[in-house]
Design a protein around this motif. Sequence first.
Motif, PDB file in Angstrom:
ATOM      1  N   PHE A   1       0.807  -1.217   0.000  1.00 48.39           N
ATOM      2  CA  PHE A   1       0.000   0.000   0.000  1.00 48.39           C
ATOM      3  C   PHE A   1       0.842   1.271   0.000  1.00 48.39           C
ATOM      4  CE2 PHE A   1      -3.043  -3.007   2.136  1.00 48.39           C
ATOM      5  CZ  PHE A   1      -3.897  -3.116   1.059  1.00 48.39           C
ATOM      6  N   GLY A   2       2.170   1.097  -0.031  1.00 50.38           N
ATOM      7  CA  GLY A   2       3.145   2.166  -0.057  1.00 50.38           C
ATOM      8  C   GLY A   2       2.641   3.583   0.079  1.00 50.38           C
ATOM      9  N   PRO A   3       2.742   4.195   1.239  1.00 51.53           N
ATOM     10  CA  PRO A   3       2.242   5.559   1.402  1.00 51.53           C
ATOM     11  C   PRO A   3       2.976   6.539   0.504  1.00 51.53           C
ATOM     12  CG  PRO A   3       3.605   4.944   3.280  1.00 51.53           C
ATOM     13  CD  PRO A   3       3.427   3.710   2.452  1.00 51.53           C
ATOM     14  N   GLY A   4       2.252   7.566   0.104  1.00 47.08           N
ATOM     15  CA  GLY A   4       2.821   8.597  -0.759  1.00 47.08           C
ATOM     16  C   GLY A   4       1.753   9.197  -1.639  1.00 47.08           C
ATOM     17  N   THR A   5       2.133  10.175  -2.444  1.00 51.95           N
ATOM     18  CA  THR A   5       1.146  10.888  -3.238  1.00 51.95           C
ATOM     19  C   THR A   5       0.537  10.028  -4.333  1.00 51.95           C
ATOM     20  OG1 THR A   5       2.936  11.735  -4.643  1.00 51.95           O
ATOM     21  CG2 THR A   5       2.197  13.135  -2.821  1.00 51.95           C
ATOM     22  N   LEU A   6       1.174   8.924  -4.701  1.00 54.35           N
ATOM     23  CA  LEU A   6       0.601   8.027  -5.688  1.00 54.35           C
ATOM     24  C   LEU A   6       0.395   6.630  -5.109  1.00 54.35           C
ATOM     25  CD1 LEU A   6       2.496   9.063  -8.949  1.00 54.35           C
ATOM     26  CD2 LEU A   6       0.161   9.628  -8.283  1.00 54.35           C
TER      27      LEU A   6
ATOM     28  N   THR B   1      -3.994  10.890  11.587  1.00 56.45           N
ATOM     29  CA  THR B   1      -3.453  10.905  10.227  1.00 56.45           C
ATOM     30  C   THR B   1      -4.567  10.883   9.191  1.00 56.45           C
ATOM     31  OG1 THR B   1      -1.472   9.735  10.990  1.00 56.45           O
ATOM     32  CG2 THR B   1      -1.900   9.730   8.623  1.00 56.45           C
ATOM     33  N   ALA B   2      -5.606  10.093   9.440  1.00 54.46           N
ATOM     34  CA  ALA B   2      -6.709   9.992   8.488  1.00 54.46           C
ATOM     35  C   ALA B   2      -7.456  11.309   8.331  1.00 54.46           C
ATOM     36  CB  ALA B   2      -7.674   8.886   8.917  1.00 54.46           C
ATOM     37  N   MET B   3      -7.508  12.121   9.386  1.00 51.55           N
ATOM     38  CA  MET B   3      -8.333  13.338   9.361  1.00 51.55           C
ATOM     39  C   MET B   3      -7.548  14.620   9.126  1.00 51.55           C
ATOM     40  SD  MET B   3     -11.298  12.747  12.254  1.00 51.55           S
ATOM     41  CE  MET B   3     -10.219  12.312  13.615  1.00 51.55           C
ATOM     42  N   GLN B   4      -6.262  14.638   9.432  1.00 49.38           N
ATOM     43  CA  GLN B   4      -5.496  15.882   9.330  1.00 49.38           C
ATOM     44  C   GLN B   4      -5.035  16.152   7.905  1.00 49.38           C
ATOM     45  OE1 GLN B   4      -3.633  16.357  13.801  1.00 49.38           O
ATOM     46  NE2 GLN B   4      -2.324  15.571  12.219  1.00 49.38           N
ATOM     47  N   GLY B   5      -4.907  17.452   7.571  1.00 52.02           N
ATOM     48  CA  GLY B   5      -4.492  17.829   6.233  1.00 52.02           C
ATOM     49  C   GLY B   5      -5.514  17.345   5.228  1.00 52.02           C
ATOM     50  N   ARG B   6      -5.033  16.831   4.104  1.00 55.57           N
ATOM     51  CA  ARG B   6      -5.952  16.203   3.154  1.00 55.57           C
ATOM     52  C   ARG B   6      -6.418  14.885   3.753  1.00 55.57           C
ATOM     53  NH1 ARG B   6      -4.209  13.429  -2.629  1.00 55.57           N
ATOM     54  NH2 ARG B   6      -6.175  12.291  -2.929  1.00 55.57           N
ATOM     55  N   PRO B   7      -7.704  14.713   4.039  1.00 56.99           N
ATOM     56  CA  PRO B   7      -8.181  13.455   4.622  1.00 56.99           C
ATOM     57  C   PRO B   7      -7.871  12.286   3.698  1.00 56.99           C
ATOM     58  CG  PRO B   7      -9.892  15.157   4.722  1.00 56.99           C
ATOM     59  CD  PRO B   7      -8.806  15.690   3.837  1.00 56.99           C
TER      60      PRO B   7
ATOM     61  N   ILE C   1     -11.558  25.889  -4.417  1.00 62.37           N
ATOM     62  CA  ILE C   1     -11.680  25.741  -2.970  1.00 62.37           C
ATOM     63  C   ILE C   1     -11.842  24.261  -2.641  1.00 62.37           C
ATOM     64  CG2 ILE C   1     -12.886  26.500  -0.898  1.00 62.37           C
ATOM     65  CD1 ILE C   1     -14.052  28.802  -2.519  1.00 62.37           C
ATOM     66  N   GLY C   2     -10.738  23.589  -2.335  1.00 62.85           N
ATOM     67  CA  GLY C   2     -10.783  22.207  -1.880  1.00 62.85           C
ATOM     68  C   GLY C   2     -10.441  21.119  -2.867  1.00 62.85           C
ATOM     69  N   PRO C   3     -10.703  21.255  -4.182  1.00 64.69           N
ATOM     70  CA  PRO C   3     -10.444  20.120  -5.068  1.00 64.69           C
ATOM     71  C   PRO C   3      -8.965  19.952  -5.372  1.00 64.69           C
ATOM     72  CG  PRO C   3     -11.148  21.983  -6.381  1.00 64.69           C
ATOM     73  CD  PRO C   3     -11.250  22.410  -4.937  1.00 64.69           C
ATOM     74  N   ARG C   4      -8.594  18.714  -5.741  1.00 64.88           N
ATOM     75  CA  ARG C   4      -7.224  18.474  -6.189  1.00 64.88           C
ATOM     76  C   ARG C   4      -6.984  19.031  -7.577  1.00 64.88           C
ATOM     77  NH1 ARG C   4      -5.765  13.767  -7.534  1.00 64.88           N
ATOM     78  NH2 ARG C   4      -7.770  12.694  -7.571  1.00 64.88           N
ATOM     79  N   LEU C   5      -8.058  19.299  -8.326  1.00 68.37           N
ATOM     80  CA  LEU C   5      -7.962  19.671  -9.741  1.00 68.37           C
ATOM     81  C   LEU C   5      -7.328  18.517 -10.522  1.00 68.37           C
ATOM     82  CD1 LEU C   5      -6.909  23.434  -9.464  1.00 68.37           C
ATOM     83  CD2 LEU C   5      -9.186  22.485  -9.921  1.00 68.37           C
ATOM     84  N   GLY C   6      -7.977  17.368 -10.385  1.00 65.51           N
ATOM     85  CA  GLY C   6      -7.503  16.163 -11.054  1.00 65.51           C
ATOM     86  C   GLY C   6      -7.991  16.076 -12.489  1.00 65.51           C
ATOM     87  N   GLU C   7      -7.724  14.942 -13.097  1.00 69.58           N
ATOM     88  CA  GLU C   7      -7.985  14.752 -14.527  1.00 69.58           C
ATOM     89  C   GLU C   7      -9.454  14.934 -14.882  1.00 69.58           C
ATOM     90  OE1 GLU C   7      -7.697  11.190 -17.881  1.00 69.58           O
ATOM     91  OE2 GLU C   7      -6.923  10.873 -15.860  1.00 69.58           O
ATOM     92  N   MET C   8     -10.372  14.384 -14.075  1.00 68.53           N
ATOM     93  CA  MET C   8     -11.790  14.449 -14.411  1.00 68.53           C
ATOM     94  C   MET C   8     -12.340  15.865 -14.304  1.00 68.53           C
ATOM     95  SD  MET C   8     -12.593  11.365 -15.296  1.00 68.53           S
ATOM     96  CE  MET C   8     -10.953  11.329 -16.009  1.00 68.53           C
ATOM     97  N   THR C   9     -11.908  16.596 -13.287  1.00 67.02           N
ATOM     98  CA  THR C   9     -12.409  17.956 -13.090  1.00 67.02           C
ATOM     99  C   THR C   9     -11.834  18.922 -14.119  1.00 67.02           C
ATOM    100  OG1 THR C   9     -12.815  17.603 -10.733  1.00 67.02           O
ATOM    101  CG2 THR C   9     -12.482  19.879 -11.441  1.00 67.02           C
TER     102      THR C   9
ATOM    103  N   GLY D   1      -4.169  19.967   2.027  1.00 67.44           N
ATOM    104  CA  GLY D   1      -2.881  19.286   2.029  1.00 67.44           C
ATOM    105  C   GLY D   1      -1.802  20.119   1.376  1.00 67.44           C
ATOM    106  N   ALA D   2      -0.799  20.518   2.145  1.00 65.07           N
ATOM    107  CA  ALA D   2       0.278  21.344   1.584  1.00 65.07           C
ATOM    108  C   ALA D   2       0.998  20.624   0.451  1.00 65.07           C
ATOM    109  CB  ALA D   2       1.274  21.709   2.687  1.00 65.07           C
ATOM    110  N   GLU D   3       1.064  19.291   0.513  1.00 61.14           N
ATOM    111  CA  GLU D   3       1.779  18.526  -0.513  1.00 61.14           C
ATOM    112  C   GLU D   3       1.061  18.568  -1.863  1.00 61.14           C
ATOM    113  OE1 GLU D   3      -1.430  15.997   0.986  1.00 61.14           O
ATOM    114  OE2 GLU D   3       0.076  17.236   1.992  1.00 61.14           O
ATOM    115  N   GLU D   4      -0.223  18.906  -1.857  1.00 62.52           N
ATOM    116  CA  GLU D   4      -0.980  18.963  -3.107  1.00 62.52           C
ATOM    117  C   GLU D   4      -0.771  20.286  -3.830  1.00 62.52           C
ATOM    118  OE1 GLU D   4      -3.202  17.605  -6.162  1.00 62.52           O
ATOM    119  OE2 GLU D   4      -2.646  16.442  -4.380  1.00 62.52           O
ATOM    120  N   LEU D   5      -0.552  21.345  -3.083  1.00 65.04           N
ATOM    121  CA  LEU D   5      -0.434  22.683  -3.659  1.00 65.04           C
ATOM    122  C   LEU D   5       0.850  22.793  -4.475  1.00 65.04           C
ATOM    123  CD1 LEU D   5      -1.651  24.668  -0.531  1.00 65.04           C
ATOM    124  CD2 LEU D   5      -2.902  24.368  -2.686  1.00 65.04           C
ATOM    125  N   GLY D   6       0.708  23.147  -5.743  1.00 61.27           N
ATOM    126  CA  GLY D   6       1.855  23.267  -6.631  1.00 61.27           C
ATOM    127  C   GLY D   6       2.323  21.965  -7.223  1.00 61.27           C
ATOM    128  N   ARG D   7       1.664  20.843  -6.896  1.00 64.06           N
ATOM    129  CA  ARG D   7       2.114  19.546  -7.400  1.00 64.06           C
ATOM    130  C   ARG D   7       1.845  19.397  -8.895  1.00 64.06           C
ATOM    131  NH1 ARG D   7       0.333  13.824  -7.216  1.00 64.06           N
ATOM    132  NH2 ARG D   7      -1.678  14.402  -6.323  1.00 64.06           N
TER     133      ARG D   7
END
Length: 570
Positions: free
Chosen positions: A128-133, A158-164, A283-291, A313-319
């Motif tokens: 399940f290797g944790p990480g952004t992917l 961990t489940a609730m903080q930052g990006r859930p 406001i809130g979305p990852r701005l992923g492929e579908m959106t 999630g700070a790790e999502e901003l600018g990714r």
Amino acid sequence: MTRQLTTPRLAGHKLVEALIAQGIDTAFGVPGESYLAVLDGFHEYADKIRFIACRQEGGAAFMAEAQGKLTGKPGICFVTRGPGATNASIGLHTAFQDSTPMILFIGQVASDQRDREAFQEVDYRQMFGPGTLGMAKWVGEVHDPERLPEYVARAFHTAMQGRPGPVVLVLPEDMLTKPITAPVVAPARPAEAAPTPAALAELRERLAAAKKPLVIAGGGGWTPEATAALQSFAQAWHLPVGCAFRFQDLFDNAHPNYAGDVGIGINPKLAARVKEADLILAIGPRLGEMTTGGYTLLQAPRPAQQLIHIHAGAEELGRVYTAELLVNASMSQAAPALAALPPPVDVTWRAWTDAAHADYEANLVPTPVAPLDMAEVIRLLDAKLPEGTIFTNGAGNYSGWLHRFHRYTGLHRFGKTQLAPTSGAMGYGVPAAVAASLLQDRWVVNIAGDGDFLMTGQELATATGYGAKKLLVVVVDNGTYGTIRMHQEREYPGRVSGSDLFNPDFAQLAEAFGFAAFKAESTAEVDVALNAAIAAGRPALLHLRLSADVSTSRSTLTAIREAARKAHHA
């Protein structure tokens, strides 16, 4: 400080105590011999927490994911090692992509058997290797039973903080059978990031200077209070609001500022409006492929529009996207802060916002289809069921009718009313609906395709076994994997392969599970059947037979074939 000691308890019992202390009253799972001590703990505390035994681990994980969406607390799922964990991975991946808090507890081989490829042994940190992917925010394994409460507390935070998102906690079988005295930890209070005054000042300045702004709302971590604040902000600034893919219930769809959903099957006029906007406030979305329409509505990495991106999630901003302003803030902090921003005296984009809502309203007018009109089916469901009804779906072209024609209203009084996987996981809708019907006293409607339903339809047994009542499953049966068939007809016209389905009689199948069952092949029959299903006093299934030529609410396979033929001969 002297460490507080408690009466020794089996670690498996202590784990159940820890869940109760965190405010959990329901857990989902499939029983396994690797965590018998935990199952005994559920028996010990049956008056405080219930264990819902599901029919397959994928269904159980989907139920826990739906629980996380509905409650804002981690959904809880227990599975056994090896096959149990691999089956459950689909729900874990859904929770990760949907930013849903969830904890997957996995029984593991005994400690003295590790690293021998013992029966059903898997290394879950690698799996399940944790990480952004990856598929989890964190994977932990408890070796010291006295530290079990500590691990549980960390999992909740961990489940609730930052990006859930989801967490995996691995439980060696022998560890669970040892007596421990460590006390359970107080309920988790996750830390929340808030926008800085400087960021808010810059956001207000940029927004006030815009000519054609557009808000896109989505992602996890929203509360009823935050959605109410979002609506207040949009109303005060007269901003058009689009909801990201499968987050349509974040903004009242009947509000004059609502512009529609920014996802698969987007209204072409809304897609053009996203491109035409001079400022996107996400406001809130990852701005992923579908959106983002495959990263075309907003070009990556530098959009043509000004972009202000707010995310927990700070790790999502600018990714993926660079932006004029990046704001790290949870939705419960960001939305009220936005609502407090004073709007300019003269809002210059009123006509822009009014036109966006008018485009949305015009898109609600369907093109009539005979003999069975799915747009009319959705209208009938809305008319016959109360406000606050929860709608669920999995993946497939059939979901386009629900996304386009159902209107999510009354959100601040009811909380979540849309349960759908942004991960595109087939089979999600039935387990999510079962979970919702067992967790809340509201009507729940699942719209499922025939292929989608048969992936997890056995969970109807879970619904009847645990007393679900206000539950309606609508199976749209067109005898094909519609989305795949659509793509085949576009890419390889006339060469259908592997997408035909050979289906059972869904009504008879539902009756075997204890559901009331009805069939319809025309819109008029649907009207009568829905009345009977709602009045049945028990879970019901409505089997709709639809032509394979009907693909989505905006197109048919016939039209796709013709377009593909013309392209082939051009």
